[in-house]
Motif scaffolding. Structure first.
Motif, PDB file in Angstrom:
ATOM      1  N   ILE A  28       0.833  -1.200   0.000  1.00  0.00           N
ATOM      2  CA  ILE A  28       0.000   0.000   0.000  1.00  0.00           C
ATOM      3  C   ILE A  28       0.866   1.248   0.000  1.00  0.00           C
ATOM      4  O   ILE A  28       0.609   2.203  -0.753  1.00  0.00           O
ATOM      5  N   GLU A  29       1.905   1.245   0.815  1.00  0.00           N
ATOM      6  CA  GLU A  29       2.817   2.391   0.872  1.00  0.00           C
ATOM      7  C   GLU A  29       3.431   2.686  -0.492  1.00  0.00           C
ATOM      8  O   GLU A  29       3.603   3.848  -0.878  1.00  0.00           O
ATOM      9  N   ARG A  30       3.735   1.632  -1.257  1.00  0.00           N
ATOM     10  CA  ARG A  30       4.391   1.789  -2.551  1.00  0.00           C
ATOM     11  C   ARG A  30       3.405   1.892  -3.703  1.00  0.00           C
ATOM     12  O   ARG A  30       3.800   1.916  -4.866  1.00  0.00           O
ATOM     13  N   GLY A  31       2.110   1.922  -3.430  1.00  0.00           N
ATOM     14  CA  GLY A  31       1.121   2.135  -4.476  1.00  0.00           C
ATOM     15  C   GLY A  31       0.732   0.909  -5.275  1.00  0.00           C
ATOM     16  O   GLY A  31       0.076   1.033  -6.323  1.00  0.00           O
ATOM     17  N   LEU A  32       1.092  -0.281  -4.807  1.00  0.00           N
ATOM     18  CA  LEU A  32       0.735  -1.501  -5.533  1.00  0.00           C
ATOM     19  C   LEU A  32      -0.700  -1.928  -5.253  1.00  0.00           C
ATOM     20  O   LEU A  32      -1.320  -2.620  -6.072  1.00  0.00           O
ATOM     21  N   VAL A  33      -1.228  -1.571  -4.082  1.00  0.00           N
ATOM     22  CA  VAL A  33      -2.585  -1.949  -3.686  1.00  0.00           C
ATOM     23  C   VAL A  33      -3.317  -0.689  -3.231  1.00  0.00           C
ATOM     24  O   VAL A  33      -2.826   0.030  -2.359  1.00  0.00           O
ATOM     25  N   PRO A  34      -4.498  -0.413  -3.783  1.00  0.00           N
ATOM     26  CA  PRO A  34      -5.251   0.774  -3.356  1.00  0.00           C
ATOM     27  C   PRO A  34      -5.964   0.534  -2.030  1.00  0.00           C
ATOM     28  O   PRO A  34      -6.362  -0.595  -1.719  1.00  0.00           O
ATOM     29  N   VAL A  35      -6.139   1.602  -1.274  1.00  0.00           N
ATOM     30  CA  VAL A  35      -6.890   1.519  -0.025  1.00  0.00           C
ATOM     31  C   VAL A  35      -8.371   1.301  -0.343  1.00  0.00           C
ATOM     32  O   VAL A  35      -8.926   1.933  -1.242  1.00  0.00           O
TER      33      VAL A  35
ATOM     34  N   VAL B  55      -5.446  -5.249   6.709  1.00  0.00           N
ATOM     35  CA  VAL B  55      -4.821  -4.219   7.543  1.00  0.00           C
ATOM     36  C   VAL B  55      -5.797  -3.072   7.734  1.00  0.00           C
ATOM     37  O   VAL B  55      -6.751  -2.902   6.964  1.00  0.00           O
ATOM     38  N   VAL B  56      -5.570  -2.275   8.768  1.00  0.00           N
ATOM     39  CA  VAL B  56      -6.400  -1.112   9.052  1.00  0.00           C
ATOM     40  C   VAL B  56      -5.929   0.064   8.205  1.00  0.00           C
ATOM     41  O   VAL B  56      -4.733   0.381   8.177  1.00  0.00           O
ATOM     42  N   THR B  57      -6.870   0.704   7.484  1.00  0.00           N
ATOM     43  CA  THR B  57      -6.508   1.819   6.595  1.00  0.00           C
ATOM     44  C   THR B  57      -7.473   2.988   6.768  1.00  0.00           C
ATOM     45  O   THR B  57      -7.870   3.639   5.793  1.00  0.00           O
ATOM     46  N   GLN B  58      -7.851   3.270   7.979  1.00  0.00           N
ATOM     47  CA  GLN B  58      -8.711   4.429   8.234  1.00  0.00           C
ATOM     48  C   GLN B  58      -7.995   5.717   7.821  1.00  0.00           C
ATOM     49  O   GLN B  58      -6.802   5.869   8.029  1.00  0.00           O
ATOM     50  N   GLY B  59      -8.754   6.624   7.208  1.00  0.00           N
ATOM     51  CA  GLY B  59      -8.153   7.879   6.775  1.00  0.00           C
ATOM     52  C   GLY B  59      -7.405   7.772   5.469  1.00  0.00           C
ATOM     53  O   GLY B  59      -6.666   8.686   5.097  1.00  0.00           O
ATOM     54  N   GLY B  60      -7.554   6.635   4.759  1.00  0.00           N
ATOM     55  CA  GLY B  60      -6.935   6.499   3.445  1.00  0.00           C
ATOM     56  C   GLY B  60      -5.476   6.124   3.450  1.00  0.00           C
ATOM     57  O   GLY B  60      -4.808   6.217   2.418  1.00  0.00           O
ATOM     58  N   ARG B  61      -4.958   5.655   4.597  1.00  0.00           N
ATOM     59  CA  ARG B  61      -3.551   5.260   4.658  1.00  0.00           C
ATOM     60  C   ARG B  61      -3.394   4.124   5.664  1.00  0.00           C
ATOM     61  O   ARG B  61      -4.295   3.858   6.462  1.00  0.00           O
ATOM     62  N   VAL B  62      -2.265   3.446   5.615  1.00  0.00           N
ATOM     63  CA  VAL B  62      -2.017   2.357   6.557  1.00  0.00           C
ATOM     64  C   VAL B  62      -1.932   2.922   7.970  1.00  0.00           C
ATOM     65  O   VAL B  62      -1.225   3.899   8.227  1.00  0.00           O
TER      66      VAL B  62
END
Length: 374
Positions: free
Chosen positions: A106-113, A135-142
């Motif tokens: 997710i950090e590297r943009g391979l998987v969208p939130v 994983v938890v991705t509240q707020g659009g980020r890990v």
């Protein structure tokens, strides 16, 4: 001159190490391995010239790429290095490092939130195993902060849930690679009197050899320091490992990190079973994720060395609490109602954290083609 390589340094479960996009590393395996050795500072006991932490648990690397397999989001290649060796082993799995794969992707943009939580399927290239990670991705980020706690890691963090889809025979030919739930073997070697012992050889995500600690004259409750200083025990375990691996179809494992040798004993802290796991020559401070899954599986097999030692909860969905030197590891198993010895599901909870992001530098001579292109 040195070459910069994009790198995220992450903790996954009770392990940690650098994560890379496969596209940022050499395509040639031999060159890639030389780069990874330089990154980690191996071979050197202290790994003083690299990112390694002078221990097998902190000498690990994750390599991630978009998957071409239908239904799978990303591929994960795990690499185990050793402080004092120049080896890069990509044959075993690592369930702890696996916990950091989706956060990295997710950090590297391979998987969208996807929303408050994000779930993606991951293929472990080492063994062909697939799992669904959430994983938890509240707020659009890990989200790395949370209330989940795992033994072996200080504090709390956001939960990472791993649901393994098919782990039986991850490296071996099947769940019971010798074809039996219990094997008796006479072990010979230098520095000890030959001995005969019963073991269970099993692979439900990680090849293990399970031994009752009392059969080796130990309690199974020794500290990690005591076991690491027990040269007689380690000699006998290694001789057993080398011999039983032939029955397991693994061939010569003298340069391999598996099978792991695991001493078992009755639980004494309210769990299901107590363990001391060697990886394979150093006693683990805890127990590996997939090793815990495999131990839990052995606990439901009638006739295994765990049978009569483990204290199991009733029902077709038991949670097996695997005690280890620094706490316990809970594995939720699903059993086939028609065959209670068949495990249909294994799920567990880990945590992960991004520690550093940036570039790791390697000497230009390690990757000549890249150096000339820079």
């Amino acid at each position: 001159m040195q070459i910069p390589i994009p790198c995220y340094f992450m903790r996954g479960g009770t392990s940690r190490g650098p994560f890379f996009l496969a596209s940022d590393l050499p395509a040639d395996v031999a060159t890639r391995d030389r780069v990874l050795l330089a990154v980690m500072g191996s071979p050197d006991r202290r790994q003083i010239d690299g990112l390694g932490g002078a221990h097998p648990l902190t000498s690990k690397v994750g390599i991630v790429s978009p998957s071409q397999t239908p239904g799978v989001a990303v591929d994960f290649l795990f690499a185990q290095l050793q402080p004092e060796r120049n080896t890069v082993d990509t044959t075993p799995n690592c369930g702890n490092m696996l916990a950091a794969v989706l956060p990295f992707a997710i950090e590297r943009g391979l998987v969208p939130v996807q929303g408050d939580t994000t779930t993606a399927r991951v293929l472990t290239l080492n063994t062909g195993m697939q799992c669904d990670i959430t994983v938890v991705t509240q707020g659009g980020r890990v989200n790395y902060g949370g209330d989940a706690r795992i033994d072996g890691v200080p504090g709390t963090a956001a939960p990472v849930t791993i649901n393994f889809l098919d782990t039986a025979g991850s490296v071996c030919s099947g769940l019971l690679p010798t074809g039996q739930v219990r094997d008796r073997i006479t072990v010979t070697g230098d520095g000890f009197v030959p001995f005969t012992i019963d073991v269970t050889c099993i692979d439900n995500g990680m090849p293990l050899v399970l031994i009752e600690a009392t059969d080796l004259g130990r309690t199974g409750y020794e500290t990690v320091a005591e076991l690491n200083a027990d040269d007689d025990l380690k000699r006998r375990l290694e001789a057993l490992r080398l011999q039983i691996s032939l029955r397991m179809g693994l061939g010569d494992v003298s340069q391999k990190n598996y099978p792991k040798m695991t001493l078992i004993a009755a639980p004494r802290a309210g769990g299901s079973i107590s363990t001391r796991s060697f990886i394979p020559h150093v006693c683990h401070d805890a127990i590996g994720v997939l090793a815990a899954v495999t131990v839990g599986t052995a606990c439901v097999l009638k006739g295994s060395v765990c049978d009569g030692v483990a204290v199991m909860p009733p029902g077709n969905a038991p949670t097996v609490s695997v005690e280890h030197p620094t706490g316990e590891f809970s594995v939720a198993l699903g059993l086939d109602p028609k065959d209670p010895q068949k495990v249909t599901r294994a799920a567990l909870l880990r945590t992960a954290r991004l520690i550093m992001r940036g570039e790791v530098m390697v000497p230009a001579r390690i990757w000549p083609g890249q150096a000339s292109a820079s």
